[in-house]
Write a protein that holds these residues in place. Sequence first.
Motif, PDB file in Angstrom:
ATOM      1  N   VAL A   6       0.828  -1.199   0.000  1.00  0.00           N
ATOM      2  CA  VAL A   6       0.000   0.000   0.000  1.00  0.00           C
ATOM      3  C   VAL A   6       0.871   1.260   0.000  1.00  0.00           C
ATOM      4  O   VAL A   6       0.535   2.260  -0.635  1.00  0.00           O
ATOM      5  CB  VAL A   6      -0.960  -0.008   1.208  1.00  0.00           C
ATOM      6  N   ILE A   7       2.006   1.224   0.714  1.00  0.00           N
ATOM      7  CA  ILE A   7       2.935   2.361   0.696  1.00  0.00           C
ATOM      8  C   ILE A   7       3.453   2.594  -0.723  1.00  0.00           C
ATOM      9  O   ILE A   7       3.534   3.731  -1.197  1.00  0.00           O
ATOM     10  CB  ILE A   7       4.106   2.117   1.666  1.00  0.00           C
ATOM     11  N   GLU A   8       3.800   1.503  -1.410  1.00  0.00           N
ATOM     12  CA  GLU A   8       4.275   1.635  -2.785  1.00  0.00           C
ATOM     13  C   GLU A   8       3.196   2.249  -3.674  1.00  0.00           C
ATOM     14  O   GLU A   8       3.488   3.061  -4.558  1.00  0.00           O
ATOM     15  CB  GLU A   8       4.675   0.258  -3.324  1.00  0.00           C
ATOM     16  N   LEU A   9       1.938   1.885  -3.446  1.00  0.00           N
ATOM     17  CA  LEU A   9       0.844   2.448  -4.233  1.00  0.00           C
ATOM     18  C   LEU A   9       0.735   3.948  -4.006  1.00  0.00           C
ATOM     19  O   LEU A   9       0.527   4.719  -4.945  1.00  0.00           O
ATOM     20  CB  LEU A   9      -0.478   1.758  -3.869  1.00  0.00           C
ATOM     21  N   ALA A  10       0.855   4.379  -2.754  1.00  0.00           N
ATOM     22  CA  ALA A  10       0.766   5.805  -2.441  1.00  0.00           C
ATOM     23  C   ALA A  10       1.936   6.570  -3.053  1.00  0.00           C
ATOM     24  O   ALA A  10       1.755   7.657  -3.625  1.00  0.00           O
ATOM     25  CB  ALA A  10       0.726   6.009  -0.931  1.00  0.00           C
ATOM     26  N   LEU A  11       3.150   6.015  -2.970  1.00  0.00           N
ATOM     27  CA  LEU A  11       4.316   6.678  -3.557  1.00  0.00           C
ATOM     28  C   LEU A  11       4.175   6.764  -5.074  1.00  0.00           C
ATOM     29  O   LEU A  11       4.509   7.790  -5.680  1.00  0.00           O
ATOM     30  CB  LEU A  11       5.597   5.913  -3.197  1.00  0.00           C
ATOM     31  N   SER A  12       3.685   5.716  -5.697  1.00  0.00           N
ATOM     32  CA  SER A  12       3.508   5.718  -7.147  1.00  0.00           C
ATOM     33  C   SER A  12       2.360   6.624  -7.575  1.00  0.00           C
ATOM     34  O   SER A  12       2.281   7.015  -8.728  1.00  0.00           O
ATOM     35  CB  SER A  12       3.241   4.292  -7.650  1.00  0.00           C
ATOM     36  N   GLY A  13       1.460   6.932  -6.643  1.00  0.00           N
ATOM     37  CA  GLY A  13       0.355   7.835  -6.934  1.00  0.00           C
ATOM     38  C   GLY A  13       0.708   9.294  -6.780  1.00  0.00           C
ATOM     39  O   GLY A  13      -0.163  10.157  -6.914  1.00  0.00           O
ATOM     40  N   ARG A  34      -0.398   9.931   6.960  1.00  0.00           N
ATOM     41  CA  ARG A  34      -0.952   8.751   7.639  1.00  0.00           C
ATOM     42  C   ARG A  34      -0.932   8.925   9.149  1.00  0.00           C
ATOM     43  O   ARG A  34      -1.869   8.510   9.846  1.00  0.00           O
ATOM     44  CB  ARG A  34      -0.209   7.480   7.218  1.00  0.00           C
ATOM     45  N   ILE A  35       0.115   9.560   9.687  1.00  0.00           N
ATOM     46  CA  ILE A  35       0.178   9.764  11.137  1.00  0.00           C
ATOM     47  C   ILE A  35      -0.885  10.761  11.580  1.00  0.00           C
ATOM     48  O   ILE A  35      -1.579  10.555  12.596  1.00  0.00           O
ATOM     49  CB  ILE A  35       1.577  10.247  11.555  1.00  0.00           C
ATOM     50  N   THR A  36      -1.044  11.857  10.833  1.00  0.00           N
ATOM     51  CA  THR A  36      -2.022  12.879  11.212  1.00  0.00           C
ATOM     52  C   THR A  36      -3.440  12.339  11.138  1.00  0.00           C
ATOM     53  O   THR A  36      -4.260  12.581  12.036  1.00  0.00           O
ATOM     54  CB  THR A  36      -1.876  14.110  10.296  1.00  0.00           C
ATOM     55  N   PHE A  37      -3.737  11.588  10.084  1.00  0.00           N
ATOM     56  CA  PHE A  37      -5.069  11.011   9.943  1.00  0.00           C
ATOM     57  C   PHE A  37      -5.357  10.056  11.102  1.00  0.00           C
ATOM     58  O   PHE A  37      -6.436  10.097  11.710  1.00  0.00           O
ATOM     59  CB  PHE A  37      -5.167  10.272   8.605  1.00  0.00           C
ATOM     60  N   ALA A  38      -4.386   9.208  11.413  1.00  0.00           N
ATOM     61  CA  ALA A  38      -4.571   8.274  12.529  1.00  0.00           C
ATOM     62  C   ALA A  38      -4.708   9.015  13.855  1.00  0.00           C
ATOM     63  O   ALA A  38      -5.522   8.637  14.707  1.00  0.00           O
ATOM     64  CB  ALA A  38      -3.388   7.307  12.587  1.00  0.00           C
ATOM     65  N   ALA A  39      -3.924  10.077  14.047  1.00  0.00           N
ATOM     66  CA  ALA A  39      -3.979  10.839  15.294  1.00  0.00           C
ATOM     67  C   ALA A  39      -5.348  11.468  15.496  1.00  0.00           C
ATOM     68  O   ALA A  39      -5.894  11.468  16.614  1.00  0.00           O
ATOM     69  CB  ALA A  39      -2.892  11.903  15.297  1.00  0.00           C
ATOM     70  N   LEU A  40      -5.934  12.015  14.429  1.00  0.00           N
ATOM     71  CA  LEU A  40      -7.247  12.642  14.550  1.00  0.00           C
ATOM     72  C   LEU A  40      -8.324  11.617  14.907  1.00  0.00           C
ATOM     73  O   LEU A  40      -9.186  11.869  15.757  1.00  0.00           O
ATOM     74  CB  LEU A  40      -7.599  13.358  13.238  1.00  0.00           C
ATOM     75  N   LEU A  41      -8.274  10.454  14.260  1.00  0.00           N
ATOM     76  CA  LEU A  41      -9.245   9.405  14.568  1.00  0.00           C
ATOM     77  C   LEU A  41      -9.109   8.931  16.014  1.00  0.00           C
ATOM     78  O   LEU A  41     -10.093   8.804  16.750  1.00  0.00           O
ATOM     79  CB  LEU A  41      -9.066   8.226  13.620  1.00  0.00           C
ATOM     80  N   VAL A  79      -4.026   6.653   1.253  1.00  0.00           N
ATOM     81  CA  VAL A  79      -3.423   7.267   2.437  1.00  0.00           C
ATOM     82  C   VAL A  79      -4.359   7.155   3.634  1.00  0.00           C
ATOM     83  O   VAL A  79      -3.922   6.885   4.761  1.00  0.00           O
ATOM     84  CB  VAL A  79      -3.069   8.740   2.156  1.00  0.00           C
ATOM     85  N   ALA A  80      -5.662   7.352   3.415  1.00  0.00           N
ATOM     86  CA  ALA A  80      -6.626   7.226   4.501  1.00  0.00           C
ATOM     87  C   ALA A  80      -6.637   5.807   5.061  1.00  0.00           C
ATOM     88  O   ALA A  80      -6.723   5.595   6.273  1.00  0.00           O
ATOM     89  CB  ALA A  80      -8.026   7.621   4.017  1.00  0.00           C
ATOM     90  N   PHE A  81      -6.534   4.825   4.163  1.00  0.00           N
ATOM     91  CA  PHE A  81      -6.469   3.444   4.616  1.00  0.00           C
ATOM     92  C   PHE A  81      -5.220   3.192   5.457  1.00  0.00           C
ATOM     93  O   PHE A  81      -5.273   2.533   6.489  1.00  0.00           O
ATOM     94  CB  PHE A  81      -6.491   2.494   3.415  1.00  0.00           C
ATOM     95  N   LEU A  82      -4.084   3.752   5.008  1.00  0.00           N
ATOM     96  CA  LEU A  82      -2.844   3.613   5.779  1.00  0.00           C
ATOM     97  C   LEU A  82      -2.993   4.217   7.167  1.00  0.00           C
ATOM     98  O   LEU A  82      -2.471   3.686   8.148  1.00  0.00           O
ATOM     99  CB  LEU A  82      -1.685   4.290   5.039  1.00  0.00           C
ATOM    100  N   GLY A  83      -3.675   5.351   7.263  1.00  0.00           N
ATOM    101  CA  GLY A  83      -3.867   5.968   8.565  1.00  0.00           C
ATOM    102  C   GLY A  83      -4.815   5.195   9.456  1.00  0.00           C
ATOM    103  O   GLY A  83      -4.602   5.101  10.668  1.00  0.00           O
ATOM    104  N   LEU A  84      -5.854   4.608   8.860  1.00  0.00           N
ATOM    105  CA  LEU A  84      -6.869   3.923   9.655  1.00  0.00           C
ATOM    106  C   LEU A  84      -6.417   2.558  10.150  1.00  0.00           C
ATOM    107  O   LEU A  84      -6.433   2.290  11.356  1.00  0.00           O
ATOM    108  CB  LEU A  84      -8.151   3.763   8.823  1.00  0.00           C
ATOM    109  N   VAL A  85      -5.996   1.700   9.223  1.00  0.00           N
ATOM    110  CA  VAL A  85      -5.769   0.296   9.593  1.00  0.00           C
ATOM    111  C   VAL A  85      -4.361   0.035  10.128  1.00  0.00           C
ATOM    112  O   VAL A  85      -4.192  -0.288  11.303  1.00  0.00           O
ATOM    113  CB  VAL A  85      -6.111  -0.648   8.415  1.00  0.00           C
ATOM    114  N   PRO A  86      -3.287   0.182   9.300  1.00  0.00           N
ATOM    115  CA  PRO A  86      -1.973  -0.174   9.833  1.00  0.00           C
ATOM    116  C   PRO A  86      -1.379   0.852  10.786  1.00  0.00           C
ATOM    117  O   PRO A  86      -0.351   0.573  11.409  1.00  0.00           O
ATOM    118  CB  PRO A  86      -1.109  -0.306   8.575  1.00  0.00           C
ATOM    119  N   THR A  87      -1.997   2.049  10.905  1.00  0.00           N
ATOM    120  CA  THR A  87      -1.452   3.044  11.828  1.00  0.00           C
ATOM    121  C   THR A  87      -2.296   3.161  13.081  1.00  0.00           C
ATOM    122  O   THR A  87      -1.831   2.901  14.189  1.00  0.00           O
ATOM    123  CB  THR A  87      -1.331   4.419  11.140  1.00  0.00           C
ATOM    124  N   ALA A  88      -3.567   3.535  12.955  1.00  0.00           N
ATOM    125  CA  ALA A  88      -4.422   3.740  14.139  1.00  0.00           C
ATOM    126  C   ALA A  88      -4.804   2.412  14.794  1.00  0.00           C
ATOM    127  O   ALA A  88      -4.473   2.157  15.959  1.00  0.00           O
ATOM    128  CB  ALA A  88      -5.669   4.520  13.745  1.00  0.00           C
TER     129      ALA A  88
END
Length: 380
Positions: A102-109, A120-127, A301-310
């Motif tokens: 998923v990180i590779e997908l975000a970088l390629s995007g 990803r950290i900020t999104f997870a922190a807010l949730l 990016v939202a998925f990265l913040g929600l699942v593997p981060t938060a």
Amino acid sequence: MDRLQAIAVRALGRPRKAQPAKAAHASADVTKIQFIVSFLSGKLYLPVYTTRTACFGFLRAALVLPPVLPQSGAMDSTPKITPWSWLMIAMLGLTWGGTFLVIELALSGGMPPFWLAASRITFAALLMCIVWGVLGFPLFAEPVSGKNWCNLLIISALSSAVPFTLLAWGQQYVSSGFAGVSMAAVALIVLPLAHFALPGERMTPRKVAGFLVGFVGVVILIGAQAFQSSGAALETPGRLACVGAAACYAVGSIMLRRLPKAHPIGLTTLPLLIGAGIILPTAWLVEGPPTLPSSQTLAVVAFLGLVPTAAANCLRVVVVRSAGPVFMTLVNYQVPVWSVLLGSLFLGEALPSALLLAMSLILSGVALSQYGALKRLFSR
């Protein structure tokens, strides 16, 4: 091979050449991304099937959490490894096993590495801040000294902002296989640190042998290409960045275990908030003002913040504080296994010929290092 499959090959261990990131817009790619997100979210028992509904599902879950959750154990308590501990590290291995892709997908995007880590950290922190607020912002069970607050600040940097940034930057110049080997090395770094810093986590010949056997299994699974040169000019600094990220996770886990009795949600949220405060200005200074990526990249990016981060960091805190950081490092041996299996399941990648040998070594290493815990588990 389409764009997503090419990205997946790099994520599962092939050497990655340094080149500018390009946006991927193929509708087939989007469908596969959504399918992967749905699968991983379902395995985490979140009632979600898209990134947007995942966020609402996460917040709805927060509203039904009990007002008081048990405080996590203090460092002087003996690590307690239960069936729930084994289930949690299995879930973490599955979740983080798909994160490199998923990180590779975000970088390629089109997401630059520092802003990817910041987002990803900020999104997870807010949730997590919303969840923490619903519970009444609990943290330490009793008043603590300034030293403990200082340690919490250091843990926050070592658990999110610094390693996320190091990995996102380092993966531009090294093979993803090398990044996977670096993460597996966390177990070997934690073992001697825990021996001297934590009661109940003493090194024994059996533990050392078990972790070494498991590490050899990871290296065999990823393959020799993990140590091949990517040809990038900054390959050596990139490798040092990946190893530095592993050291951050190791030291952060030890320090987290040493904190006084505290609430697990607070210990998850506050480091994310502090980490966001560190990484946001850093990303601005290094990469300039953010640019608005495509909606597809924002969903990733939202998925990265929600699942593997938060969500995963909640489980990580609970495991480290209850079962101990040495037990937690078993996740690092699972991650490459899940990466290979998920790539085969969703992307049709061929399974490596050494898969059975590697998995046998990894499982043998886990059994050897955790013989006592497994014996108690199966004698219930």
